[in-house]
Design a protein around this motif. Structure first.
Motif, PDB file in Angstrom:
ATOM      1  N   ASN A 171       0.867  -1.086  -0.086  1.00 35.18           N
ATOM      2  CA  ASN A 171      -0.046  -0.121  -0.019  1.00 35.18           C
ATOM      3  C   ASN A 171       0.817   1.132   0.111  1.00 35.18           C
ATOM      4  O   ASN A 171       0.501   2.319   0.748  1.00 35.18           O
ATOM      5  CB  ASN A 171      -1.023   0.057   1.213  1.00 35.18           C
ATOM      6  N   GLY A 172       1.759   1.165  -0.918  1.00 37.04           N
ATOM      7  CA  GLY A 172       2.771   2.334  -0.867  1.00 37.04           C
ATOM      8  C   GLY A 172       3.584   2.402   0.220  1.00 37.04           C
ATOM      9  O   GLY A 172       4.545   3.405   0.257  1.00 37.04           O
ATOM     10  N   GLU A 173       3.707   1.678   1.327  1.00 35.74           N
ATOM     11  CA  GLU A 173       4.653   1.891   2.456  1.00 35.74           C
ATOM     12  C   GLU A 173       5.681   0.975   2.360  1.00 35.74           C
ATOM     13  O   GLU A 173       5.389  -0.426   2.070  1.00 35.74           O
ATOM     14  CB  GLU A 173       3.783   1.614   3.538  1.00 35.74           C
ATOM     15  N   ASN A 174       6.991   1.440   2.421  1.00 36.35           N
ATOM     16  CA  ASN A 174       8.166   0.742   2.677  1.00 36.35           C
ATOM     17  C   ASN A 174       7.960  -0.370   4.005  1.00 36.35           C
ATOM     18  O   ASN A 174       8.342   0.312   5.022  1.00 36.35           O
ATOM     19  CB  ASN A 174       9.409   1.342   2.464  1.00 36.35           C
ATOM     20  N   ILE A 175       8.160  -1.605   3.845  1.00 44.19           N
ATOM     21  CA  ILE A 175       7.739  -2.422   4.911  1.00 44.19           C
ATOM     22  C   ILE A 175       8.836  -3.437   5.115  1.00 44.19           C
ATOM     23  O   ILE A 175       8.853  -4.175   6.415  1.00 44.19           O
ATOM     24  CB  ILE A 175       6.281  -3.087   5.231  1.00 44.19           C
ATOM     25  N   GLY A 176       9.779  -3.492   4.435  1.00 39.86           N
ATOM     26  CA  GLY A 176      10.987  -4.277   4.193  1.00 39.86           C
ATOM     27  C   GLY A 176      11.718  -4.554   3.214  1.00 39.86           C
ATOM     28  O   GLY A 176      11.610  -3.619   2.284  1.00 39.86           O
ATOM     29  N   THR A 192      23.413  -6.579 -12.361  1.00 41.14           N
ATOM     30  CA  THR A 192      22.782  -5.866 -13.404  1.00 41.14           C
ATOM     31  C   THR A 192      21.309  -5.385 -13.232  1.00 41.14           C
ATOM     32  O   THR A 192      20.762  -5.484 -12.263  1.00 41.14           O
ATOM     33  CB  THR A 192      22.932  -6.743 -14.768  1.00 41.14           C
ATOM     34  N   GLU A 193      21.018  -4.684 -14.105  1.00 40.57           N
ATOM     35  CA  GLU A 193      19.706  -4.050 -14.015  1.00 40.57           C
ATOM     36  C   GLU A 193      18.754  -5.174 -14.041  1.00 40.57           C
ATOM     37  O   GLU A 193      17.553  -5.080 -13.652  1.00 40.57           O
ATOM     38  CB  GLU A 193      19.318  -3.140 -15.374  1.00 40.57           C
ATOM     39  N   LEU A 194      19.041  -6.273 -14.797  1.00 39.58           N
ATOM     40  CA  LEU A 194      18.255  -7.640 -14.692  1.00 39.58           C
ATOM     41  C   LEU A 194      17.836  -8.044 -13.202  1.00 39.58           C
ATOM     42  O   LEU A 194      16.974  -8.467 -13.030  1.00 39.58           O
ATOM     43  CB  LEU A 194      18.941  -8.465 -15.739  1.00 39.58           C
ATOM     44  N   ASP A 195      18.980  -8.077 -12.618  1.00 42.44           N
ATOM     45  CA  ASP A 195      18.873  -8.274 -11.215  1.00 42.44           C
ATOM     46  C   ASP A 195      17.642  -7.500 -10.415  1.00 42.44           C
ATOM     47  O   ASP A 195      17.035  -7.998  -9.745  1.00 42.44           O
ATOM     48  CB  ASP A 195      20.116  -8.415 -10.333  1.00 42.44           C
ATOM     49  N   GLU A 196      17.775  -6.231 -10.645  1.00 41.60           N
ATOM     50  CA  GLU A 196      17.034  -5.073  -9.991  1.00 41.60           C
ATOM     51  C   GLU A 196      15.652  -5.390 -10.494  1.00 41.60           C
ATOM     52  O   GLU A 196      14.712  -5.636  -9.718  1.00 41.60           O
ATOM     53  CB  GLU A 196      17.341  -3.660 -10.451  1.00 41.60           C
ATOM     54  N   ARG A 197      15.389  -5.658 -11.877  1.00 48.99           N
ATOM     55  CA  ARG A 197      14.123  -5.894 -12.269  1.00 48.99           C
ATOM     56  C   ARG A 197      13.353  -7.204 -11.714  1.00 48.99           C
ATOM     57  O   ARG A 197      12.265  -7.472 -11.367  1.00 48.99           O
ATOM     58  CB  ARG A 197      13.889  -5.917 -13.900  1.00 48.99           C
ATOM     59  N   PHE A 198      14.304  -8.335 -11.673  1.00 51.26           N
ATOM     60  CA  PHE A 198      13.672  -9.730 -10.974  1.00 51.26           C
ATOM     61  C   PHE A 198      13.381  -9.371  -9.648  1.00 51.26           C
ATOM     62  O   PHE A 198      12.490  -9.841  -9.150  1.00 51.26           O
ATOM     63  CB  PHE A 198      15.043 -10.462 -11.211  1.00 51.26           C
ATOM     64  N   LEU A 199      14.570  -8.700  -9.023  1.00 48.43           N
ATOM     65  CA  LEU A 199      14.104  -8.743  -7.243  1.00 48.43           C
ATOM     66  C   LEU A 199      12.959  -7.708  -7.175  1.00 48.43           C
ATOM     67  O   LEU A 199      12.330  -7.919  -6.146  1.00 48.43           O
ATOM     68  CB  LEU A 199      15.210  -8.176  -6.759  1.00 48.43           C
ATOM     69  N   GLU A 200      12.671  -6.768  -8.070  1.00 47.89           N
ATOM     70  CA  GLU A 200      11.463  -5.833  -7.834  1.00 47.89           C
ATOM     71  C   GLU A 200      10.225  -6.886  -8.168  1.00 47.89           C
ATOM     72  O   GLU A 200       9.219  -6.748  -7.424  1.00 47.89           O
ATOM     73  CB  GLU A 200      11.419  -4.714  -9.016  1.00 47.89           C
ATOM     74  N   PHE A 201      10.439  -7.682  -9.039  1.00 48.99           N
ATOM     75  CA  PHE A 201       9.218  -8.664  -9.237  1.00 48.99           C
ATOM     76  C   PHE A 201       9.124  -9.495  -7.908  1.00 48.99           C
ATOM     77  O   PHE A 201       8.042  -9.753  -7.564  1.00 48.99           O
ATOM     78  CB  PHE A 201       9.490  -9.758 -10.487  1.00 48.99           C
ATOM     79  N   VAL A 202      10.083 -10.163  -7.453  1.00 50.03           N
ATOM     80  CA  VAL A 202      10.076 -10.944  -6.348  1.00 50.03           C
ATOM     81  C   VAL A 202       9.259 -10.114  -5.189  1.00 50.03           C
ATOM     82  O   VAL A 202       8.377 -10.607  -4.408  1.00 50.03           O
ATOM     83  CB  VAL A 202      11.650 -11.513  -5.968  1.00 50.03           C
ATOM     84  N   CYS A 203       9.679  -8.960  -4.840  1.00 49.74           N
ATOM     85  CA  CYS A 203       9.266  -8.130  -3.788  1.00 49.74           C
ATOM     86  C   CYS A 203       7.835  -7.795  -4.148  1.00 49.74           C
ATOM     87  O   CYS A 203       6.884  -7.895  -3.234  1.00 49.74           O
ATOM     88  CB  CYS A 203      10.049  -6.791  -3.754  1.00 49.74           C
ATOM     89  N   ALA A 204       7.269  -7.709  -5.422  1.00 49.28           N
ATOM     90  CA  ALA A 204       6.017  -7.393  -5.561  1.00 49.28           C
ATOM     91  C   ALA A 204       5.153  -8.514  -5.210  1.00 49.28           C
ATOM     92  O   ALA A 204       4.078  -8.468  -4.840  1.00 49.28           O
ATOM     93  CB  ALA A 204       5.735  -6.820  -7.094  1.00 49.28           C
ATOM     94  N   GLN A 205       5.799  -9.849  -5.522  1.00 43.97           N
ATOM     95  CA  GLN A 205       5.127 -11.085  -5.441  1.00 43.97           C
ATOM     96  C   GLN A 205       5.027 -11.170  -3.776  1.00 43.97           C
ATOM     97  O   GLN A 205       4.096 -11.348  -3.291  1.00 43.97           O
ATOM     98  CB  GLN A 205       5.956 -12.158  -5.914  1.00 43.97           C
ATOM     99  N   VAL A 206       6.136 -10.840  -3.082  1.00 47.91           N
ATOM    100  CA  VAL A 206       6.114 -11.096  -1.552  1.00 47.91           C
ATOM    101  C   VAL A 206       5.189 -10.199  -0.965  1.00 47.91           C
ATOM    102  O   VAL A 206       4.290 -10.676   0.141  1.00 47.91           O
ATOM    103  CB  VAL A 206       7.555 -10.790  -1.108  1.00 47.91           C
ATOM    104  N   ALA A 207       5.025  -9.041  -1.502  1.00 51.67           N
ATOM    105  CA  ALA A 207       4.111  -7.863  -0.831  1.00 51.67           C
ATOM    106  C   ALA A 207       2.655  -8.549  -0.849  1.00 51.67           C
ATOM    107  O   ALA A 207       1.933  -7.978   0.087  1.00 51.67           O
ATOM    108  CB  ALA A 207       3.936  -6.626  -1.714  1.00 51.67           C
ATOM    109  N   THR A 208       2.330  -9.524  -1.722  1.00 51.03           N
ATOM    110  CA  THR A 208       0.891  -9.967  -1.948  1.00 51.03           C
ATOM    111  C   THR A 208       0.605 -10.674  -0.468  1.00 51.03           C
ATOM    112  O   THR A 208      -0.805 -11.196  -0.416  1.00 51.03           O
ATOM    113  CB  THR A 208       0.563 -10.772  -3.172  1.00 51.03           C
ATOM    114  N   ILE A 209       1.646 -11.314   0.155  1.00 52.31           N
ATOM    115  CA  ILE A 209       1.365 -12.195   1.521  1.00 52.31           C
ATOM    116  C   ILE A 209       1.636 -11.394   2.701  1.00 52.31           C
ATOM    117  O   ILE A 209       1.591 -12.208   3.530  1.00 52.31           O
ATOM    118  CB  ILE A 209       2.261 -13.349   1.242  1.00 52.31           C
ATOM    119  N   LEU A 210       1.938 -10.226   2.553  1.00 51.23           N
ATOM    120  CA  LEU A 210       2.275  -9.443   3.657  1.00 51.23           C
ATOM    121  C   LEU A 210       0.888  -8.543   4.453  1.00 51.23           C
ATOM    122  O   LEU A 210       0.247  -8.362   3.470  1.00 51.23           O
ATOM    123  CB  LEU A 210       3.647  -8.480   3.582  1.00 51.23           C
TER     124      LEU A 210
END
Length: 151
Positions: A115-120, A133-151
């Protein structure tokens, strides 16, 4: 690219209702650690309630003494304040770096927003100089977006 092939596996872990939140987070750490050779420590840190500090969550890698990190301290603490990805190609060149191991050469930290708040954040250490690389950044952003759905 290995990162793209891991996305469906990350999604499958997140959607596995048979596991609790921390079990899913640990499975993600294990998946990344096992499949990406230059990811040598993979873990999550989360804001400690209303306190301006991070608490270590599930992780894979060498044990760390850094289970509580004040906002602003080290790479993780800086991301808690800046709300931005932080890629460190050479940890030795960082003034505000908390050394976890003498073998660590580089680090990447990507925040998790709910919800727009940095929680972790997800924190990756590498024993390889300048591997991210930028590919790691984009991949980890994807991971974090997925993780956010269960928090």
């Amino acid at each position: 690219m290995i990162l793209e092939t891991l996305k469906p596996q990350v999604s499958a872990i997140i959607s596995n209702q048979d596991l609790d939140k921390n079990e899913r987070l640990l499975k993600i750490c294990e998946l990344l650690d096992k499949n990406i050779t230059y990811y040598n420590w993979v873990g999550f840190y989360f804001r400690n309630g209303e306190k301006e500090e991070l608490l270590l969550g599930p992780y894979v890698g060498a044990p760390t003494d850094h289970t509580v990190i004040p906002f602003g301290k080290g790479i993780c603490g800086q991301v808690a304040v800046s709300n931005e990805n932080f890629v460190v190609p050479d940890v030795a060149a960082q003034d505000n770096y908390i050394a976890c191991s003498i073998t660590v050469k580089a680090e990447i930290v990507v925040p998790i927003f709910v919800n727009g708040e940095n929680i972790g954040q997800i924190d990756i250490d590498s024993n390889t100089p300048d591997p991210f690389t930028e590919l790691d950044e984009r991949f980890l952003e994807f991971v974090c977006a997925q993780v956010a759905t269960i928090l």
